[in-house]
Design a protein around this motif. Sequence first.
Motif, short mmCIF file in Angstrom:
data_model
loop_
_atom_site.label_atom_id
_atom_site.label_comp_id
_atom_site.label_asym_id
_atom_site.label_seq_id
_atom_site.Cartn_x
_atom_site.Cartn_y
_atom_site.Cartn_z
N HIS A 41 0.27 -1.23 0.56
CA HIS A 41 0.59 -0.20 0.21
C HIS A 41 0.78 1.36 -0.38
N HIS A 72 0.80 3.76 1.64
CA HIS A 72 1.81 4.83 3.04
C HIS A 72 3.32 4.43 2.85
N HIS A 122 6.35 1.87 3.82
CA HIS A 122 5.65 0.71 2.67
C HIS A 122 6.06 0.56 1.19
N HIS A 128 -7.30 -2.06 4.87
CA HIS A 128 -5.89 -0.95 5.36
C HIS A 128 -6.69 1.38 4.60
N ASP A 166 0.02 -3.54 6.33
CA ASP A 166 -0.75 -3.45 6.46
C ASP A 166 -2.47 -4.10 6.89
N GLU A 178 3.26 4.51 11.55
CA GLU A 178 2.53 5.51 10.94
C GLU A 178 1.44 6.42 11.63
ZN ZN Z 1 -0.19 1.85 6.66
#
Ligand code: ZN
Length: 338
Positions: free
Chosen positions: A33, A35, A38, A88, A109, A326
């Motif tokens: 994903h 973020h 990641h 997520h 996540d 995060e």
């Molecule tokens: Zn995340």
Amino acid sequence: MDLIVATPRGLYCPPGDFHIDPWRPVARAVITHGHSDHARWGSDAYLCQNDGAPILRRRLGDVSIRTLAYGERIDINGVTVSLHPAGHVLGSAQVRVEYGGEVWVASGDYKTEDDGVVAPFEPQRCHVFITESTFGLPIYRWRRQGEIMAEVNGWWLANAGAGRASVVFAYGLGKAQRLLAHLDPANGPIVCHGAIEPMNAIYRGQGVPLPATKRVSDFSGRDAFAQALILAPPSAANSAWVRRFGEYSDAFASGWMQIRGNRRRRGVDQGFALSDHADWPGLIDAIHATGAERVYATHGATGALTRYLREGGLDARMLHTEYGEEEAEGGAEEEAVS
Ligand SMILES: [Zn+2]
Ligand SMILES: [Zn+2]
């Protein structure tokens, strides 16, 4: 044979010769994903779920991205790879890797409650499950999203009735859009900080219905915000930026708000314990649903979770990664929208 191992560059699949969410540049990166802890910059080629691609492009610029639909299978050097909903944020995926009759899944996540915004988490049967454990302590038990959102909307209405603006701090990718989707636009105008609006546009572009939002510049005068709810990234808390709203009440929306001291430490009036990660029962249920006999835990309270799983007869171990938390310090997701 271990299908996924920890290396100095990140999680690595030796037979497939690719990395998952690497923290250093690699040849081929499979991304769970968008973020920023990641999805990192510098790899030659990226693979992600369809809806995650616009987020990666915004974060990483003009990089080579191949996309997959959820459940679509591809072959990478003889390894079957597919991506499955993690619930997520938009486009978040678990990575399923199959080779020589063995199935491993790396969760990225995830959250187990269906938030009505992104594709809900789908547990995958596997031999080995690599799970996140950001909130891997029994004290973390989320209330239902519907209850929390009723509280947010009620708090907003009470503030508006008293002629006060409502300012909610939330991470710009994921949490802000989830809040937005469940705010009641009948209460008043919804205003988004400039760091959040680009992610709203990506969600809308991928077909997620969100209520209309305004920018601060659409208003003039302090009193203009008295009925408004303003969504801003955590970095805006206690800054000059919020003082333009005149009299206001503020709140922070994060799983960490379940711990009372964290609200005081943030210096906000109100905390809403709304998380995009699984809580303790969610983690345990998700792990059991995979049927995995071996479990690796990454980021968060890995010690408590693996101890609990071992007591239940599973082969559970900790795996060192460089993923941030995060939600813990707020850096990662703000970078994601800068
Ligand atoms: Zn995340
Ligand atoms: Zn993470």
